[in-house]
Motif scaffolding. Structure first.
Motif, PDB file in Angstrom:
ATOM      1  N   GLN A  67      12.802   0.231  -4.213  1.00 43.66           N
ATOM      2  CA  GLN A  67      12.168   0.074  -5.420  1.00 43.66           C
ATOM      3  C   GLN A  67      12.903   0.715  -6.636  1.00 43.66           C
ATOM      4  OE1 GLN A  67       9.416  -1.954  -5.729  1.00 43.66           O
ATOM      5  NE2 GLN A  67       9.372  -1.590  -7.966  1.00 43.66           N
ATOM      6  N   CYS A  68      13.527   1.679  -6.494  1.00 37.52           N
ATOM      7  CA  CYS A  68      14.399   2.293  -7.639  1.00 37.52           C
ATOM      8  C   CYS A  68      15.607   1.223  -7.804  1.00 37.52           C
ATOM      9  CB  CYS A  68      14.747   3.769  -7.290  1.00 37.52           C
ATOM     10  SG  CYS A  68      13.536   4.887  -7.417  1.00 37.52           S
ATOM     11  N   GLU A  69      16.059   0.847  -6.725  1.00 36.47           N
ATOM     12  CA  GLU A  69      17.380  -0.140  -6.671  1.00 36.47           C
ATOM     13  C   GLU A  69      16.935  -1.368  -7.596  1.00 36.47           C
ATOM     14  OE1 GLU A  69      19.037  -0.977  -3.124  1.00 36.47           O
ATOM     15  OE2 GLU A  69      19.487   1.285  -2.482  1.00 36.47           O
ATOM     16  N   GLU A 124       0.706  -1.253   0.140  1.00 34.28           N
ATOM     17  CA  GLU A 124      -0.114   0.289  -0.014  1.00 34.28           C
ATOM     18  C   GLU A 124       0.795   1.182   0.068  1.00 34.28           C
ATOM     19  OE1 GLU A 124      -3.410   0.894  -0.066  1.00 34.28           O
ATOM     20  OE2 GLU A 124      -3.697  -1.277  -0.759  1.00 34.28           O
ATOM     21  N   LEU A 125       2.108   1.377   0.625  1.00 33.64           N
ATOM     22  CA  LEU A 125       2.776   2.534   0.741  1.00 33.64           C
ATOM     23  C   LEU A 125       3.711   2.687  -0.466  1.00 33.64           C
ATOM     24  CD1 LEU A 125       3.643   2.340   4.671  1.00 33.64           C
ATOM     25  CD2 LEU A 125       1.938   3.933   3.386  1.00 33.64           C
ATOM     26  N   LEU A 126       4.027   1.365  -0.844  1.00 36.32           N
ATOM     27  CA  LEU A 126       4.712   1.576  -2.416  1.00 36.32           C
ATOM     28  C   LEU A 126       3.784   2.124  -3.397  1.00 36.32           C
ATOM     29  CD1 LEU A 126       6.737  -1.497  -2.258  1.00 36.32           C
ATOM     30  CD2 LEU A 126       7.765   0.512  -2.163  1.00 36.32           C
ATOM     31  N   MET A 127       2.469   2.068  -3.502  1.00 35.29           N
ATOM     32  CA  MET A 127       1.696   2.707  -4.356  1.00 35.29           C
ATOM     33  C   MET A 127       0.763   3.461  -3.801  1.00 35.29           C
ATOM     34  SD  MET A 127       0.492  -1.299  -6.237  1.00 35.29           S
ATOM     35  CE  MET A 127      -0.557  -1.619  -4.823  1.00 35.29           C
ATOM     36  N   ARG A 128       1.248   4.355  -2.697  1.00 31.93           N
ATOM     37  CA  ARG A 128       0.463   5.633  -2.211  1.00 31.93           C
ATOM     38  C   ARG A 128       0.618   6.565  -3.165  1.00 31.93           C
ATOM     39  NH1 ARG A 128       5.622   5.437  -0.754  1.00 31.93           N
ATOM     40  NH2 ARG A 128       6.881   7.713  -0.916  1.00 31.93           N
ATOM     41  N   GLY A 157       0.878   9.952  -5.358  1.00 29.28           N
ATOM     42  CA  GLY A 157       2.349  10.750  -5.480  1.00 29.28           C
ATOM     43  C   GLY A 157       3.198   9.717  -6.164  1.00 29.28           C
ATOM     44  N   THR A 158       2.976   8.438  -6.053  1.00 23.29           N
ATOM     45  CA  THR A 158       4.124   7.334  -6.735  1.00 23.29           C
ATOM     46  C   THR A 158       3.880   6.911  -7.860  1.00 23.29           C
ATOM     47  OG1 THR A 158       3.282   5.509  -5.845  1.00 23.29           O
ATOM     48  CG2 THR A 158       4.525   6.616  -4.185  1.00 23.29           C
ATOM     49  N   LYS A 159       4.795   6.754  -8.689  1.00 22.50           N
ATOM     50  CA  LYS A 159       4.432   6.374 -10.061  1.00 22.50           C
ATOM     51  C   LYS A 159       3.650   5.079  -9.991  1.00 22.50           C
ATOM     52  CE  LYS A 159       9.264   4.044 -10.731  1.00 22.50           C
ATOM     53  NZ  LYS A 159      10.232   4.410 -11.639  1.00 22.50           N
ATOM     54  N   TYR A 160       3.684   4.411  -9.009  1.00 20.41           N
ATOM     55  CA  TYR A 160       2.958   2.903  -9.328  1.00 20.41           C
ATOM     56  C   TYR A 160       1.418   3.223  -8.852  1.00 20.41           C
ATOM     57  CZ  TYR A 160       7.860   1.585  -8.859  1.00 20.41           C
ATOM     58  OH  TYR A 160       8.895   1.571  -8.886  1.00 20.41           O
ATOM     59  N   HIS A 161       1.142   4.227  -8.396  1.00 20.71           N
ATOM     60  CA  HIS A 161      -0.343   4.523  -7.824  1.00 20.71           C
ATOM     61  C   HIS A 161      -1.225   4.692  -9.022  1.00 20.71           C
ATOM     62  CE1 HIS A 161      -3.298   6.181  -5.311  1.00 20.71           C
ATOM     63  NE2 HIS A 161      -3.784   7.100  -6.223  1.00 20.71           N
ATOM     64  N   ALA A 162      -0.889   4.866 -10.284  1.00 22.18           N
ATOM     65  CA  ALA A 162      -1.825   4.955 -11.310  1.00 22.18           C
ATOM     66  C   ALA A 162      -2.059   3.683 -11.999  1.00 22.18           C
ATOM     67  CB  ALA A 162      -1.435   6.248 -12.202  1.00 22.18           C
ATOM     68  N   SER A 163      -1.045   3.049 -11.874  1.00 22.51           N
ATOM     69  CA  SER A 163      -1.237   1.831 -12.648  1.00 22.51           C
ATOM     70  C   SER A 163      -1.623   0.699 -11.560  1.00 22.51           C
ATOM     71  CB  SER A 163       0.054   1.173 -13.065  1.00 22.51           C
ATOM     72  OG  SER A 163       1.253   0.886 -12.126  1.00 22.51           O
ATOM     73  N   GLY A 164      -1.396   0.833 -10.220  1.00 23.54           N
ATOM     74  CA  GLY A 164      -1.803  -0.125  -9.267  1.00 23.54           C
ATOM     75  C   GLY A 164      -0.864  -1.313  -9.201  1.00 23.54           C
ATOM     76  N   GLN A 165       0.000  -1.438  -9.828  1.00 22.61           N
ATOM     77  CA  GLN A 165       1.040  -2.502  -9.810  1.00 22.61           C
ATOM     78  C   GLN A 165       2.303  -2.268  -9.830  1.00 22.61           C
ATOM     79  OE1 GLN A 165       0.457  -5.062 -13.257  1.00 22.61           O
ATOM     80  NE2 GLN A 165      -0.388  -3.259 -14.431  1.00 22.61           N
ATOM     81  N   PHE A 166       3.307  -3.119  -9.277  1.00 19.93           N
ATOM     82  CA  PHE A 166       4.678  -2.979  -9.303  1.00 19.93           C
ATOM     83  C   PHE A 166       5.330  -4.221  -9.192  1.00 19.93           C
ATOM     84  CE2 PHE A 166       3.721  -2.709  -4.800  1.00 19.93           C
ATOM     85  CZ  PHE A 166       4.734  -3.391  -4.368  1.00 19.93           C
TER      86      PHE A 166
END
Length: 140
Positions: A133-135, A71-75, A77-86
């Motif tokens: 996540q960036c690493e 949930e916090l990785l996809m909060r 303001g992050t690039k994963y929020h719109a897609s809902g996946q990482f």
């Protein structure tokens, strides 16, 4: 004396999901968690840590910790929020769970001793998660 604070149950995934209704992931930040939830999460995270050293069967639920990290990785303001996946490796996930454990334990200590760090602990923790996540992406 501190033993009286010891949680007797695992973290309630239902309680955690309730906190994130309507994109309110900020309620999952360690500083925002109510003490019973914070302590249960710390217990679960410590049991997960022990498993990584001892091996064997996991007797603590992994879902609450994974839920908070995801949930916090996809909060917002992050690039994963719109897609809902990482995508994340097992090693990256282990590092993210360890970052959560450190943040939760630091929050508990701050509350007990009544002295908080000069750092904004939540921002520091979120930057750590984002850095992991960036690493991960750089390694692909």
């Amino acid at each position: 004396m501190l033993e009286a604070l010891r949680p007797k149950a695992s973290t309630s995934l239902k309680e955690l999901t309730r906190l994130t209704a309507a994109d309110s992931q900020h309620l999952l930040y360690p500083s925002a968690l109510k003490e019973p939830v914070l302590l249960c999460l710390a217990r679960d995270l410590r049991m997960i840590e022990r498993l990584s050293f001892e091996g064997g069967e996991l007797d603590a639920p992994l879902a609450p910790s994974l839920f908070v990290v995801c949930e916090l990785l996809m909060r917002p303001g992050t690039k994963y929020h719109a897609s809902g996946q990482f995508q994340m490796t097992e090693t990256g996930l282990a590092r993210a769970i360890k970052a959560l454990q450190c943040a939760v334990e630091r929050e508990i200590v701050s509350r007990i001793v009544g002295i908080s760090s000069e750092l904004d602990e939540d921002d520091f923790f979120l930057a750590e998660l984002d850095g992991i996540q960036c690493e991960e992406e750089a390694d692909r």
